[in-house]
Design a protein around this motif. Sequence first.
Motif, short mmCIF file in Angstrom:
data_model
loop_
_atom_site.label_atom_id
_atom_site.label_comp_id
_atom_site.label_asym_id
_atom_site.label_seq_id
_atom_site.Cartn_x
_atom_site.Cartn_y
_atom_site.Cartn_z
N THR A 54 0.85 -1.20 0.00
CA THR A 54 0.00 0.00 0.00
C THR A 54 0.87 1.24 0.00
OG1 THR A 54 -0.10 0.18 2.42
CG2 THR A 54 -1.76 -1.19 1.35
N GLY A 55 0.25 2.35 -0.36
CA GLY A 55 0.91 3.64 -0.26
C GLY A 55 0.54 4.34 1.02
N ALA A 56 1.10 5.54 1.22
CA ALA A 56 0.79 6.32 2.41
C ALA A 56 -0.68 6.69 2.48
CB ALA A 56 1.66 7.58 2.42
N PRO A 60 -3.81 0.45 -2.69
CA PRO A 60 -2.86 -0.56 -3.15
C PRO A 60 -1.83 0.01 -4.12
CG PRO A 60 -5.00 -0.85 -4.21
CD PRO A 60 -5.19 0.18 -3.15
N ARG A 61 -0.64 -0.58 -4.11
CA ARG A 61 0.42 -0.23 -5.04
C ARG A 61 0.77 -1.46 -5.88
NH1 ARG A 61 -0.86 4.10 -3.90
NH2 ARG A 61 0.36 5.86 -3.13
N PHE A 83 0.06 -6.32 -6.37
CA PHE A 83 0.12 -5.67 -5.06
C PHE A 83 0.41 -6.68 -3.95
CE2 PHE A 83 -4.14 -7.02 -5.94
CZ PHE A 83 -4.60 -7.54 -4.74
N ASN A 84 0.77 -7.91 -4.32
CA ASN A 84 1.01 -8.99 -3.36
C ASN A 84 2.48 -9.39 -3.30
OD1 ASN A 84 -1.93 -10.73 -4.56
ND2 ASN A 84 -1.80 -9.35 -2.82
N LEU A 85 2.91 -9.82 -2.11
CA LEU A 85 4.17 -10.52 -1.90
C LEU A 85 3.88 -11.72 -1.00
CD1 LEU A 85 6.59 -7.61 -0.82
CD2 LEU A 85 6.28 -8.49 -3.14
#
Length: 504
Positions: A54-56, A60-61, A83-85
């Motif tokens: 996610t961003g600030a 989602p990023r 946006f997953n790891l």
Amino acid sequence: MGDKDVAGGFALDDRQRYRRKLQQCLAALGRLLEEKRFDRPRNLLGLEIELNLTGADGLPRMMNAEVLDRIASNDFQTELGMFNLEVNIVPHRLGGRVLDQLAEELRAGLGYADRKANEVGAGIMMIGILPTLTQEDLVHGNLSDVDRYTLLNDQILTARGEAFELDISGVERLTCTSASIAPEAACTSVQLHLQVTPGRFADVWNAAQAVAAVQIAVGANAPFLFGRELWRESRPPLFQQATDTRPPELQAQGVRPRTWFGERWVDSAYDLFEENLRFFPALLPICSDEDPMRAIDEGSIPDLRELTLHNGTIYRWNRPVYSVADGVPHLRVENRVLPAGPTVTDVIANAAFFYGLVRALAEEPRPVWTRMPFATAEENFDTACRQGIDAELYWPRPGRAGGVTRVPAVKLVRDELLPLAAAGLDAWQVAPADRDRYLGVIEERCRRRVNGASWQAETFHRAREAGLGRDAALAAMTRRYRELMLQGDPVHTWPVGFPGRKEA
């Protein structure tokens, strides 16, 4: 998935050849079991956690490839969505201070990954479903750029023959369609592995199935999807519908879904692998050159690649795993029930509860699965997903009266299951300090009736009452969640609301 060019598709006879190879693998598995070729007891556990970026702003990023390049560690891998790891913790032996060791390793690894993600304007989130995801985020173009994900998407979509229908009714109702399996990427979970001997496998798997509902009740952490408040743990219905190869007509015929609780208690690991072959057509019919029976005849151990690949496309909440390490085969139960998060302490508490409880239940002289119908365990799972910490579950009556009775999940856990989990951890020779610390987290969640899902829902409603619109409230709640997640105190201690506001 072997050396085959997975982007090239399959010929008409590939599935027939693969089906024959699967039968050879199953026969080889049966022979290995009969000849007692499996690893000795080693009390090994493993842990995987799927993560969000996610961003600030809490949104989602889509940049896992860039973040993974910066992390540059084999412990972190790609996952379905951009946006997953996923982080993998190396196997540990159950015993001693293993729970604190796991917590320390997770904090170090996740802290490092978060710092690297920060360098490109992202951060790590452990949560069952990221509340700020939208339908526009979960499209084919946001699948990770990996051939196997593209192929899996194409094969599931081809098998279904039409768009996926999502229809989940909870606090609110969500209905929408998807032209890909991308919504599955919203589901981020914790996978707990336990290596077991063949003789113990069925008892451990049955115990894990029996307590899946309890795990969800105390650990639910996914109440929102696409801006709607749904079930307290919305991952299971979303996962089933987002991977469902059955059009409505096949559903009406009773064809089993690939995301599956199961339908019976089992007598061996072989039962589950055999069901996989009998009920589910291949999605990825990729054949290796291995002749599994010849390998056994020659004194080596086959990898059974077709069997393991097929097994990986059937999404049981407790999955059997066959693997070979250092030339010796072993079996694992992979528990896939739990959502990610909220904190490292919560994750390890959930793990302690699971490992202790399945050990104790597997060794009971009158096992719970002999006193409770399988259908009741499945009904409990559905109820817990819908209601979370407030669920009432069916459980065998104490003593010899027989039958089941309905009991609040929090009462069941505090009065009966926590003492069993403590006894199970003692049997694993886990240090009393670790046992008491992490089971104490579960006890406090039950006492306060708070888990990740209840905190998310209440904080969201406080934000709405304060005048924020729906999207702004979800984003504010997500940002506050990440702030408290990084502080690391378990979720039952989290204040509801926002700092500086009257409701905090």
